[in-house]
Scaffold this active site. Structure first.
Site, PDB file in Angstrom:
ATOM      1  CB  ALA A 135      -1.401  -0.098   2.005  1.00 39.50           C
ATOM      2  CE1 TYR A 136       5.521   6.019   2.067  1.00 37.01           C
ATOM      3  CE2 TYR A 136       7.240   3.415   0.627  1.00 37.01           C
ATOM      4  CZ  TYR A 136       7.123   5.538   1.765  1.00 37.01           C
ATOM      5  OH  TYR A 136       7.782   6.203   1.615  1.00 37.01           O
TER       6      TYR A 136
END
Length: 345
Positions: A135-136
């Site tokens: 997600a980052y």
């Protein structure tokens, strides 16, 4: 450069950039949710308390700045879910809108090597396709898309993609390594450690930020990392030899360890996320010729030198940093079940 705004200026990298700007006579403003640690600074700064998601705080911070350094971000260890997009993507859009409105001369956006995911081949260049991991990484890739949108609209945006940043003041996941070394325990490797794994020192990244802000070229993107690095095993052994605490490397088979760490991650029992446990046994290094040629940037610190500087700061400030637990690079992480791994090492 007369007045600079540093978003995330109270963070690990932000404080060092603010200090460097102050040393060069630049008036500095910080936008952050927490006040800066004044012991790192050369003098007073204009501090705007706020979040990059807050339009009024962003507008106040950007006003009258001729250069903006955008460092604020939610980091992997936060396991932040929707906040990655809200802060890393939406916050970047809100900031660039304000920069365009106030006619800021240049923006320097600090992205991440996570946009490349796990490289299929090295060295990674600026032309290597994005395959963001987690997600980052996906949020940073989308933030770069926002930067390119504003470049097309006439805003001068420079993008820097650093490898893993190490140096004085760096906590986060690296406290796990430094703690094992300081206590003379086993330092576990995922795999044999024969892969080449590039880092970058915080001082060299600050220099790249300054060079990007002043470069006489329009907005562009640059990969930045150390010139001198060996295998991960050799570089970690260099740190261990320097520390002289009796710590020793212990390679572990990659597949079972990654599987166990994936399970602990999903059960919420470990601070590590996929970016941390899926990449360290892979070659990951940049071709940095573009930054050297177009920015005139020359990194000074090797991987080992960067690790030693980070370790020395941790060793000196250990009691302080071990008390500050959180999800930024200025704090230690909650070890979870890894506490018992350390105790058994």
């Amino acid at each position: 450069m007369r007045t600079a705004l540093v978003t995330g200026g109270a963070g690990f990298l932000g404080l060092q950039l603010v200090r460097r700007l102050q040393d060069e006579g630049v008036a500095v403003r910080i936008l952050d949710r927490e006040p800066p640690d004044e012991t790192w600074l050369a003098g007073p700064v204009d501090f705007v308390v706020g979040d990059v998601r807050d339009p009024s705080a962003v507008d106040r911070a950007v006003r009258d700045a001729d250069v903006v350094f955008h460092l604020a971000a939610v980091l992997p260890v936060a396991k932040a879910g929707r906040a990655y997009d809200e802060v890393n993507v939406g916050g970047t859009r809100r900031l660039l809108e304000a920069c365009q409105h106030h006619r800021v001369g240049r923006v320097v956006f600090v992205s991440s090597s996570a946009v490349y995911g796990i490289p299929r081949r090295c060295p990674v260049t600026e032309a290597t396709p994005f395959r963001p991991l987690g997600a980052y990484g996906r949020s940073k890739a989308r933030a770069e898309q926002v930067c390119r949108e504003f470049q097309a609209r006439g805003l001068d945006v420079m993008i820097l993609r650093p490898r893993t940043v190490v140096g004085p003041g760096r906590g986060g996941i690296l406290t796990l390594l430094f703690r094992h070394v300081a206590e003379g325990r086993r330092v576990y490797l995922i795999g044999r450690g024969t892969n080449r794994f590039q880092l970058i020192s915080s001082e060299d990244l600050v220099e790249a930020c300054i060079r990007a802000a002043r470069a006489p070229i329009p907005g562009d993107d640059f990969n930045v990392g150390a010139i001198e690095y060996r295998t991960l095993r050799e570089d970690l052994q260099g740190l261990i030899d320097y520390a002289g605490t009796g710590a020793r490397l212990r390679p572990l088979p990659a597949w079972p360890v990654k599987t166990a760490l994936w399970l602990l991650d999903h059960l919420g029992l470990s601070p590590l996320v996929d970016w941390h446990y899926r990449t360290p046994d892979k070659d990951f290094y940049f071709d940095i010729r573009k930054a050297r040629v177009l920015l005139g940037w020359e990194p000074r610190d090797s991987n080992v030198q960067a690790l030693i500087k980070g370790y020395e700061w941790y060793r000196t400030h250990r009691a302080e940093i071990d008390r500050r637990v959180g999800t930024t690079h200025r704090k230690s992480v909650r070890e979870g079940i890894l506490h018992w791994v350390r105790r058994w090492s």
